[in-house]
Scaffold this motif. Structure first.
Motif, PDB file in Angstrom:
ATOM      1  N   LEU A 237       0.823  -1.207   0.000  1.00 21.63           N
ATOM      2  CA  LEU A 237       0.000   0.000   0.000  1.00 21.63           C
ATOM      3  C   LEU A 237       0.859   1.259   0.000  1.00 21.63           C
ATOM      4  O   LEU A 237       0.522   2.248  -0.667  1.00 21.63           O
ATOM      5  N   SER A 238       1.946   1.250   0.739  1.00 27.11           N
ATOM      6  CA  SER A 238       2.852   2.409   0.742  1.00 27.11           C
ATOM      7  C   SER A 238       3.397   2.673  -0.652  1.00 27.11           C
ATOM      8  O   SER A 238       3.445   3.824  -1.110  1.00 27.11           O
ATOM      9  N   ASP A 239       3.797   1.612  -1.345  1.00 28.06           N
ATOM     10  CA  ASP A 239       4.315   1.757  -2.705  1.00 28.06           C
ATOM     11  C   ASP A 239       3.245   2.292  -3.652  1.00 28.06           C
ATOM     12  O   ASP A 239       3.491   3.211  -4.438  1.00 28.06           O
ATOM     13  N   ARG A 240       2.046   1.712  -3.579  1.00 31.52           N
ATOM     14  CA  ARG A 240       0.962   2.139  -4.469  1.00 31.52           C
ATOM     15  C   ARG A 240       0.526   3.568  -4.123  1.00 31.52           C
ATOM     16  O   ARG A 240       0.165   4.349  -5.000  1.00 31.52           O
ATOM     17  N   GLY A 241       0.553   3.906  -2.830  1.00 33.20           N
ATOM     18  CA  GLY A 241       0.214   5.266  -2.422  1.00 33.20           C
ATOM     19  C   GLY A 241       1.202   6.278  -2.965  1.00 33.20           C
ATOM     20  O   GLY A 241       0.820   7.370  -3.404  1.00 33.20           O
ATOM     21  N   GLU A 242       2.483   5.939  -2.957  1.00 37.09           N
ATOM     22  CA  GLU A 242       3.497   6.833  -3.510  1.00 37.09           C
ATOM     23  C   GLU A 242       3.316   6.998  -5.023  1.00 37.09           C
ATOM     24  O   GLU A 242       3.474   8.096  -5.562  1.00 37.09           O
ATOM     25  N   GLN A 243       2.974   5.905  -5.700  1.00 36.18           N
ATOM     26  CA  GLN A 243       2.747   5.987  -7.139  1.00 36.18           C
ATOM     27  C   GLN A 243       1.555   6.877  -7.463  1.00 36.18           C
ATOM     28  O   GLN A 243       1.596   7.693  -8.388  1.00 36.18           O
TER      29      GLN A 243
END
Length: 258
Positions: A237-243
């Motif tokens: 989720l952190s990765d997708r949120g940053e994207q």
């Protein structure tokens, strides 16, 4: 390079003030006085006088660092319309991707007043776990999405007693504050049995053009499927949120998305 302004007519002051407002609103980050003086090409005294007037009329304001951002009138206008329609449209592919990757219910939430509002949902692929959260009023302190918004200041800390929704709900403000500090350090929030017995939630921040957290991206599902995957799904989720945050920043520069 200095931008052109109107010739010396009765509308010159309005044109110059509009130039300063437009420069702030279109910027990727808050602008200092020197930034605005340089960008506008206006004399320092004129820049200072106009910025003071724009602050007084709430078209611009200064953040805690003294830099200029859009003022309260912009946010008042936004709350009277639907400020999240474009956010939901841009986020939908990210939500669907997370749904495919996890198989669980995926939600996008924002702060509205003192409430956590679910503005978009992708349903779980499992029969057990699908529920429509968009009409549910969820207390911020016992949901992963709410904890994200609290941890990053998008929601103010509750001032009254914390409601005990389940026996696992955190009701001690000091304990909640310590947990919110952990959310910031690791980049995601989690809850197990705090909102519903048997329910695990995980959430991560989504940032706007100025780097501020404007939404939370989350996954929820039954404990047996998620309780042992908190770190794995939290990092996802952190990765997708940053994207998604990067997409919002690019669109803000290009189209003026909030």
């Amino acid at each position: 390079m200095a931008r052109s302004v109107a010739p010396n007519t009765g509308t010159q002051a309005i044109d110059r003030a509009a130039l300063l407002v437009a420069t702030v609103v279109r910027a990727d980050e808050p602008l200092s006085f020197l930034d605005l003086h340089s960008e506008s090409g206006l004399p320092r005294s004129t820049t200072s006088r106009l910025l003071t007037a724009l602050e007084r009329t709430e078209l611009l304001e200064r953040n805690s660092a003294g830099s200029y951002v859009a003022g309260p009138l912009f946010w008042l206008y936004a709350t009277r319309h639907d400020p999240w329609e474009e956010l939901v449209r841009l986020a939908r592919p990210t939500l669907e991707r997370i749904g495919t990757e996890t198989g669980e219910t995926v939600n996008l939430s924002v702060a509205r007043g003192e409430r956590v509002v679910q503005v978009a949902q992708v349903d779980s692929t499992y029969l057990l776990g699908t529920r429509d959260w968009t009409e549910v009023d969820v207390p911020a302190h016992c949901s992963a999405l709410g904890k994200v918004l609290l941890a990053y200041g998008a929601l103010a800390m509750p001032t009254g007693p914390l409601e005990q929704v389940t026996p696992s709900t955190i009701t001690d403000p000091a304990t909640l504050r310590r947990q919110l500090g952990q959310v910031v350090r690791r980049g995601y929030a989690s809850t197990v049995d705090e909102l519903e017995i048997g329910l695990t939630g995980i959430g991560a921040p989504v940032r706007g053009s100025g780097g501020e957290v404007i939404a939370a991206l989350g996954v929820s599902g039954p404990n047996p499927r998620l309780e042992e995957r908190l770190d794995e799904v939290g990092r996802l989720l952190s990765d997708r949120g940053e994207q998604l945050s990067g997409l919002l920043r690019r669109r803000t520069r290009k189209e003026g998305v909030a």
